[in-house]
Design an enzyme around this catalytic site. Sequence first.
Site, PDB file in Angstrom:
ATOM      1  N   GLY A  46       0.830  -1.195   0.000  1.00 55.31           N
ATOM      2  CA  GLY A  46       0.000   0.000   0.000  1.00 55.31           C
ATOM      3  C   GLY A  46       0.869   1.251   0.000  1.00 55.31           C
ATOM      4  N   GLN A  51       2.882   9.869   1.558  1.00 56.88           N
ATOM      5  CA  GLN A  51       4.231   9.300   1.591  1.00 56.88           C
ATOM      6  C   GLN A  51       5.106   9.778   0.438  1.00 56.88           C
ATOM      7  OE1 GLN A  51       2.456   5.153   2.187  1.00 56.88           O
ATOM      8  NE2 GLN A  51       4.467   4.963   3.151  1.00 56.88           N
ATOM      9  N   CYS A  92       6.188  -0.392   7.106  1.00 57.36           N
ATOM     10  CA  CYS A  92       5.795   0.774   6.310  1.00 57.36           C
ATOM     11  C   CYS A  92       6.979   1.214   5.452  1.00 57.36           C
ATOM     12  CB  CYS A  92       5.396   1.903   7.256  1.00 57.36           C
ATOM     13  SG  CYS A  92       4.908   3.410   6.409  1.00 57.36           S
ATOM     14  N   LEU A  93       6.711   1.563   4.198  1.00 58.82           N
ATOM     15  CA  LEU A  93       7.784   2.009   3.310  1.00 58.82           C
ATOM     16  C   LEU A  93       8.446   3.292   3.827  1.00 58.82           C
ATOM     17  CD1 LEU A  93       6.100   1.388  -0.178  1.00 58.82           C
ATOM     18  CD2 LEU A  93       7.865  -0.003   0.936  1.00 58.82           C
ATOM     19  N   HIS A 134      -4.271   1.409   7.783  1.00 52.78           N
ATOM     20  CA  HIS A 134      -2.903   1.933   7.834  1.00 52.78           C
ATOM     21  C   HIS A 134      -2.738   3.107   6.849  1.00 52.78           C
ATOM     22  CE1 HIS A 134       1.657   1.130   7.911  1.00 52.78           C
ATOM     23  NE2 HIS A 134       1.515   1.950   6.885  1.00 52.78           N
ATOM     24  N   GLU A 135      -3.271   2.946   5.626  1.00 52.97           N
ATOM     25  CA  GLU A 135      -3.095   3.989   4.597  1.00 52.97           C
ATOM     26  C   GLU A 135      -3.930   5.233   4.911  1.00 52.97           C
ATOM     27  OE1 GLU A 135      -0.625   3.576   2.772  1.00 52.97           O
ATOM     28  OE2 GLU A 135      -0.422   1.423   3.085  1.00 52.97           O
ATOM     29  N   HIS A 138      -2.150   7.351   7.247  1.00 48.90           N
ATOM     30  CA  HIS A 138      -1.156   8.203   6.571  1.00 48.90           C
ATOM     31  C   HIS A 138      -1.800   9.515   6.113  1.00 48.90           C
ATOM     32  CE1 HIS A 138       2.591   6.038   6.323  1.00 48.90           C
ATOM     33  NE2 HIS A 138       2.041   4.951   5.806  1.00 48.90           N
TER      34      HIS A 138
END
Length: 171
Positions: A46, A51, A92-93, A134-135, A138
């Site tokens: 995702g 991000q 997470c990226l 989670h997204e 963000h």
Amino acid sequence: MILLPILKYPNERLNIVADRVINFNEQLTKLVEDMAHTMYHSNGIGLAATQVDIHKRIVVIDVSKERNNLMVLINPEIVTFSDTKELSEEGCLSVFDTYEKVLRSYSITCTAYDQYGVAKTFDAHGLLSRCIQHEIDHLNGRLFIDYLSSLKRERISNRIKKLNKLKNKTS
Ligand code: NI
């Protein structure tokens, strides 16, 4: 398609709250393509626009094993959270080499638009439910490590700062 640079914790721009998308236009479909390309390239499941330093409510997700089931969520909202929760590991990226367990609703009902402005309502369970939560966090300027105790978060932050210093010395 363009690979978009991903903001890394502790960059404060990860804490900006994203604005709703108003115009569904060519610029949006192009950005969605670049975000998907960036997510697949980074082996993520995702990616939120936050991000890549674009503060609009845009998310791309693919939780399939085959990496061929792209989901695009514009202005996503969770309208129902199940009382049943699940504790499971997340990464997470934007948070280097960190995996921690987070408690989240096992099922959700979600509303969103696709990149062409078509509205949809759907249920998600398990990993997909977790990923959407989670997204959307963000988009609200929140990271999964914000759910941890301050002690644990401090440890993670110190380790990442140390690693960044090492990286800067060697490059
Ligand atoms: Ni993330």
